[in-house]
Design a protein around this motif. Structure first.
Motif, PDB file in Angstrom:
ATOM      1  N   ASN A 214      43.530  31.592  37.512  1.00 17.01           N
ATOM      2  CA  ASN A 214      43.378  33.034  37.287  1.00 17.01           C
ATOM      3  C   ASN A 214      42.907  33.777  38.531  1.00 17.01           C
ATOM      4  O   ASN A 214      42.422  34.898  38.452  1.00 17.01           O
ATOM      5  N   LEU A 215      43.061  33.151  39.702  1.00 21.74           N
ATOM      6  CA  LEU A 215      42.755  33.796  40.969  1.00 21.74           C
ATOM      7  C   LEU A 215      44.048  34.224  41.651  1.00 21.74           C
ATOM      8  O   LEU A 215      45.088  33.572  41.503  1.00 21.74           O
ATOM      9  N   ARG A 216      43.981  35.315  42.401  1.00 20.36           N
ATOM     10  CA  ARG A 216      45.095  35.752  43.243  1.00 20.36           C
ATOM     11  C   ARG A 216      44.545  35.942  44.651  1.00 20.36           C
ATOM     12  O   ARG A 216      43.437  36.451  44.833  1.00 20.36           O
ATOM     13  N   SER A 217      45.333  35.583  45.667  1.00 12.86           N
ATOM     14  CA  SER A 217      44.824  35.506  47.033  1.00 12.86           C
ATOM     15  C   SER A 217      44.535  36.857  47.665  1.00 12.86           C
ATOM     16  O   SER A 217      43.773  36.933  48.627  1.00 12.86           O
ATOM     17  N   PHE A 218      45.172  37.931  47.177  1.00  9.82           N
ATOM     18  CA  PHE A 218      44.984  39.238  47.788  1.00  9.82           C
ATOM     19  C   PHE A 218      44.822  40.300  46.706  1.00  9.82           C
ATOM     20  O   PHE A 218      45.257  40.112  45.562  1.00  9.82           O
ATOM     21  N   ARG A 219      44.232  41.434  47.089  1.00  7.88           N
ATOM     22  CA  ARG A 219      44.053  42.512  46.125  1.00  7.88           C
ATOM     23  C   ARG A 219      44.662  43.830  46.611  1.00  7.88           C
ATOM     24  O   ARG A 219      44.264  44.899  46.163  1.00  7.88           O
ATOM     25  N   ALA A 220      45.615  43.778  47.532  1.00  6.22           N
ATOM     26  CA  ALA A 220      46.314  44.978  47.956  1.00  6.22           C
ATOM     27  C   ALA A 220      47.169  45.507  46.819  1.00  6.22           C
ATOM     28  O   ALA A 220      47.362  44.844  45.788  1.00  6.22           O
ATOM     29  N   SER A 221      47.704  46.709  46.991  1.00  6.83           N
ATOM     30  CA  SER A 221      48.424  47.369  45.901  1.00  6.83           C
ATOM     31  C   SER A 221      49.608  46.550  45.420  1.00  6.83           C
ATOM     32  O   SER A 221      49.883  46.508  44.205  1.00  6.83           O
ATOM     33  N   GLY A 222      50.316  45.890  46.333  1.00 10.31           N
ATOM     34  CA  GLY A 222      51.463  45.094  45.915  1.00 10.31           C
ATOM     35  C   GLY A 222      51.068  43.969  44.983  1.00 10.31           C
ATOM     36  O   GLY A 222      51.708  43.747  43.940  1.00 10.31           O
ATOM     37  N   ALA A 223      50.003  43.241  45.344  1.00 15.71           N
ATOM     38  CA  ALA A 223      49.525  42.153  44.491  1.00 15.71           C
ATOM     39  C   ALA A 223      49.019  42.676  43.155  1.00 15.71           C
ATOM     40  O   ALA A 223      49.213  42.039  42.106  1.00 15.71           O
ATOM     41  N   LEU A 224      48.389  43.837  43.173  1.00 17.97           N
ATOM     42  CA  LEU A 224      47.886  44.414  41.932  1.00 17.97           C
ATOM     43  C   LEU A 224      49.027  44.813  41.004  1.00 17.97           C
ATOM     44  O   LEU A 224      48.999  44.518  39.794  1.00 17.97           O
ATOM     45  N   VAL A 225      50.053  45.458  41.548  1.00 20.52           N
ATOM     46  CA  VAL A 225      51.210  45.844  40.737  1.00 20.52           C
ATOM     47  C   VAL A 225      51.901  44.605  40.171  1.00 20.52           C
ATOM     48  O   VAL A 225      52.296  44.581  38.993  1.00 20.52           O
ATOM     49  N   GLU A 226      52.043  43.573  40.987  1.00 22.64           N
ATOM     50  CA  GLU A 226      52.676  42.336  40.512  1.00 22.64           C
ATOM     51  C   GLU A 226      51.886  41.714  39.362  1.00 22.64           C
ATOM     52  O   GLU A 226      52.462  41.230  38.380  1.00 22.64           O
TER      53      GLU A 226
ATOM     54  N   ILE B 195      35.582  55.096  43.939  1.00 20.82           N
ATOM     55  CA  ILE B 195      35.621  54.228  45.117  1.00 20.82           C
ATOM     56  C   ILE B 195      37.026  53.747  45.456  1.00 20.82           C
ATOM     57  O   ILE B 195      37.211  53.037  46.447  1.00 20.82           O
ATOM     58  N   VAL B 196      38.033  54.082  44.661  1.00 19.90           N
ATOM     59  CA  VAL B 196      39.366  53.519  44.858  1.00 19.90           C
ATOM     60  C   VAL B 196      40.050  54.188  46.053  1.00 19.90           C
ATOM     61  O   VAL B 196      40.137  55.417  46.105  1.00 19.90           O
ATOM     62  N   PRO B 197      40.581  53.413  47.007  1.00 18.00           N
ATOM     63  CA  PRO B 197      41.254  54.003  48.173  1.00 18.00           C
ATOM     64  C   PRO B 197      42.494  54.797  47.771  1.00 18.00           C
ATOM     65  O   PRO B 197      43.267  54.372  46.897  1.00 18.00           O
TER      66      PRO B 197
ATOM     67  N   TRP C 237      45.819  53.519  45.482  1.00 18.22           N
ATOM     68  CA  TRP C 237      46.023  54.092  44.158  1.00 18.22           C
ATOM     69  C   TRP C 237      47.340  54.867  44.082  1.00 18.22           C
ATOM     70  O   TRP C 237      48.043  54.813  43.069  1.00 18.22           O
ATOM     71  N   ASN C 238      47.710  55.521  45.159  1.00 21.49           N
ATOM     72  CA  ASN C 238      48.981  56.233  45.192  1.00 21.49           C
ATOM     73  C   ASN C 238      50.144  55.255  45.037  1.00 21.49           C
ATOM     74  O   ASN C 238      51.120  55.540  44.325  1.00 21.49           O
ATOM     75  N   ASN C 239      50.040  54.090  45.687  1.00 23.66           N
ATOM     76  CA  ASN C 239      51.084  53.071  45.560  1.00 23.66           C
ATOM     77  C   ASN C 239      51.188  52.554  44.130  1.00 23.66           C
ATOM     78  O   ASN C 239      52.294  52.343  43.610  1.00 23.66           O
ATOM     79  N   VAL C 240      50.039  52.320  43.488  1.00 24.75           N
ATOM     80  CA  VAL C 240      50.049  51.828  42.114  1.00 24.75           C
ATOM     81  C   VAL C 240      50.707  52.849  41.181  1.00 24.75           C
ATOM     82  O   VAL C 240      51.565  52.510  40.352  1.00 24.75           O
ATOM     83  N   LEU C 241      50.334  54.104  41.305  1.00 29.85           N
ATOM     84  CA  LEU C 241      50.897  55.140  40.441  1.00 29.85           C
ATOM     85  C   LEU C 241      52.395  55.305  40.684  1.00 29.85           C
ATOM     86  O   LEU C 241      53.166  55.537  39.743  1.00 29.85           O
ATOM     87  N   THR C 242      52.820  55.190  41.929  1.00 31.68           N
ATOM     88  CA  THR C 242      54.239  55.344  42.257  1.00 31.68           C
ATOM     89  C   THR C 242      55.071  54.204  41.682  1.00 31.68           C
ATOM     90  O   THR C 242      56.172  54.427  41.148  1.00 31.68           O
TER      91      THR C 242
END
Length: 416
Positions: A89-101, A129-131, A135-140
Motif C-alpha cells: 500500500n505504498l507508492r514511491s512518489f506523491r506528485a500529481s501524476g502518481a496521485l491521479v493514477e 497547504i496544497v501546492p 492541485w491544478n493538475n489533479v482537477l484537470t
C-alpha cells in the motif's frame, strides 16, 4: 494495532456520515516545525510528509515524497517495528501524476473525495497547504471527481484522544518539562543564549524525541516570539545579563502527540512590573483551568481566560489558548501590538481576531495549551503549558511552567 483500528474505524464512519467515497490527506514536510499539518501521520503512524488516499471500503494508501521513505520503512520492518501501512500500500512518489493514477486505480475518478489540506490550518496556513500546480493538475485530469474540503470536520474527530494517545501526551509533557528545567539550570548572567537553548534541546534529544526548534528571546524587556535571531541571521548570540528575562516557547513531540510549554526565566533582579504581570497571567491561567470542563465550549474557555487579562491595566499581544493534537481551535487575539513604542513605523496590525471554532464542545481527551501572556509597563510575562480535558476535573501536565522561573545557573563574568 488496536489504536490503528480505532482511528481507521473513525475515518470510515466519518466517510459514511459525510457521504464520501474516500479521503485524500496531504501531509506537510517533516521539517515544518511547530503547528505542522501532519494529519497523514494520524493514519500511518509513520514518517511525516506523505499523502494518504483512504478509500471507504479499503485500506489507506500512502504516497511517499522520495525513495528514501522506502528505505526508512524497510529498515523499520527489518528491526521489528509494527508498520500500519504494508509495503503493497505504498507508492514511491506523491506528485500529481502518481496521485491521479492512484485515485483512478481505486475507481475514484468520478468519486466524492474529502480533502485535508485545502482548508484552514492555523496559524501558518489559513488557506491550506496544497501546492497550486499539483492541485491544478489533479482537477484537470479528474474533471468528473468531486472534491470537498473536510479539514475542520476531520480535525474534530481526531481531537478526542484515546487512552494510548493520552499516555503519549503525558510522556511528551514530561520531556518538555525536563527541557525547561535544563534551561533554568543553565541560565545565568554571563552565559550565552545559545548555551541555554542547547541545554533545553539536548534534554529533549537525550529522552528519546526530536523536539521542534523552540522560540527564544532574551533581554531587559523582550517582546519577540520566534527563533533566536542568530538562528536565521549571521550574528552572535546575546550574553545574558543581570536583570534580563528569557522568553521561550518549547515544543515537544512524542509519538506524533504534541505538547507546548511557555517559559519566562528571570536572571537576577528584574523590574517589578514583571512580577505584576506575572500575577495577572497566573490569575488568567487559573481561570482557564477552572473553565476546562466537559460540556462547555471552547469559546467559553477563551472568555474565562481573557477576563483577568481584559480587566488589568496593560497589554496583550498574542493568543492565550489554543488546541493541540491538532492545533486548530484558536483563541481570540487582542491587537495591542500597535501600541508598542516604535510600532507606528510598521504596517498596521488588526485590533484583534475572533475565536476560531468557538462552538467546539469540550470533551474528555482533548488537549490544549493554556498560554496567557501580558505586559505591564512594557514588561511581558508568558507562562503556561499543556492541559487535558478530564472526565470532570482538568488534567494539568505542566504546573512547573505556569509561573515565573528564576534562573539557577552559575554566574560568569559579563563582558563589558
Amino acid at each position: 494495532m488496536a489504536e490503528r483500528d480505532r482511528r481507521w474505524s473513525l475515518a470510515r464512519a466519518f466517510m459514511e456520515r459525510e457521504g464520501l467515497d474516500a479521503l485524500l490527506v496531504f501531509g506537510e514536510h517533516e521539517d515544518a516545525g511547530p503547528a505542522a499539518v501532519a494529519y497523514d501521520t494520524w493514519f500511518t503512524n509513520g514518517r511525516p510528509g506523505t499523502t494518504v488516499v483512504f478509500p471507504r471500503p479499503g485500506e489507506p494508501i500512502s504516497l511517499l515524497p522520495a525513495p528514501m521513505f522506502i528505505l526508512d520503512h524497510l529498515e523499520s520492518t527489518r528491526q521489528g517495528d509494527i508498520m500500519w501501512i504494508p509495503p503493497k500500500n505504498l507508492r514511491s512518489f506523491r506528485a500529481s501524476g502518481a496521485l491521479v493514477e492512484t485515485l483512478t486505480e481505486l475507481g475514484l475518478a468520478k468519486g466524492t473525495i474529502g480533502v485535508v489540506g485545502l482548508g484552514p490550518h492555523l496559524p501558518w496556513h489559513p488557506e491550506g497547504i496544497v501546492p497550486f500546480q499539483l492541485w491544478n493538475n489533479v482537477l484537470t485530469r479528474l474533471p468528473e471527481a468531486e472534491f470537498r474540503s473536510v479539514d475542520s470536520a476531520l480535525a474534530a474527530i481526531t481531537m478526542r484522544l484515546s487512552d494510548e494517545e493520552v499516555a503519549a501526551v503525558r510522556h511528551s509533557a514530561g520531556i518538555g518539562e525536563a527541557m525547561v528545567r535544563a534551561m533554568v539550570e543553565t541560565a545565568a548572567a554571563g552565559v550565552s543564549e545559545s548555551e541555554v537553548y542547547a541545554a533545553g534541546m539536548a534534554a529533549g534529544y537525550a529522552r528519546g524525541t526530536i523536539p521542534a526548534a523552540m522560540m527564544f528571546s532574551s533581554g531587559p524587556n523582550p517582546i519577540s516570539s520566534g527563533w533566536p535571531r542568530w538562528g536565521y541571521r549571521p550574528q552572535a548570540p546575546r550574553i545574558l545579563r543581570d536583570g534580563d528575562v528569557i522568553y521561550s516557547e518549547v515544543f515537544c513531540n512524542f509519538g506524533g502527540r504534541h505538547t507546548q510549554h511557555q517559559v519566562t526565566i528571570t536572571i537576577g533582579d528584574v523590574h517589578e512590573d514583571f512580577h505584576r504581570a506575572g500575577r495577572v497571567v497566573r490569575e488568567s491561567y487559573d481561570a482557564g483551568l477552572e473553565a476546562l470542563r466537559p460540556g462547555r465550549t471552547f469559546g467559553e474557555l477563551v472568555d474565562a481566560i481573557h477576563k483577568p487579562l481584559d480587566a488589568a491595566d496593560g497589554s496583550m499581544f498574542l493568543i492565550a489558548v489554543h488546541s493541540l493534537n491538532p492545533g486548530l481551535a484558536v483563541g481570540k487575539g487582542r491587537g495591542d501590538i500597535g501600541r508598542l513604542p516604535g510600532a507606528e513605523t510598521y504596517p498596521p496590525v488588526p485590533d484583534g481576531h475572533p475565536t476560531f471554532m468557538a462552538d467546539l464542545e469540550l470533551a474528555p481527551g482533548m488537549t490544549f495549551v493554556l498560554e496567557p501572556q501580558f505586559a505591564v509597563g512594557g514588561h511581558l510575562v508568558h507562562i503556561g503549558g499543556t492541559v487535558i480535558v478530564g472526565e470532570d476535573q482538568p488534567i494539568e501536565l505542566n504546573p512547573y511552567t505556569a509561573q515565573i522561573l528564576p534562573a539557577a545557573g552559575t554566574t560568569r563574568p559579563t563582558p563589558k
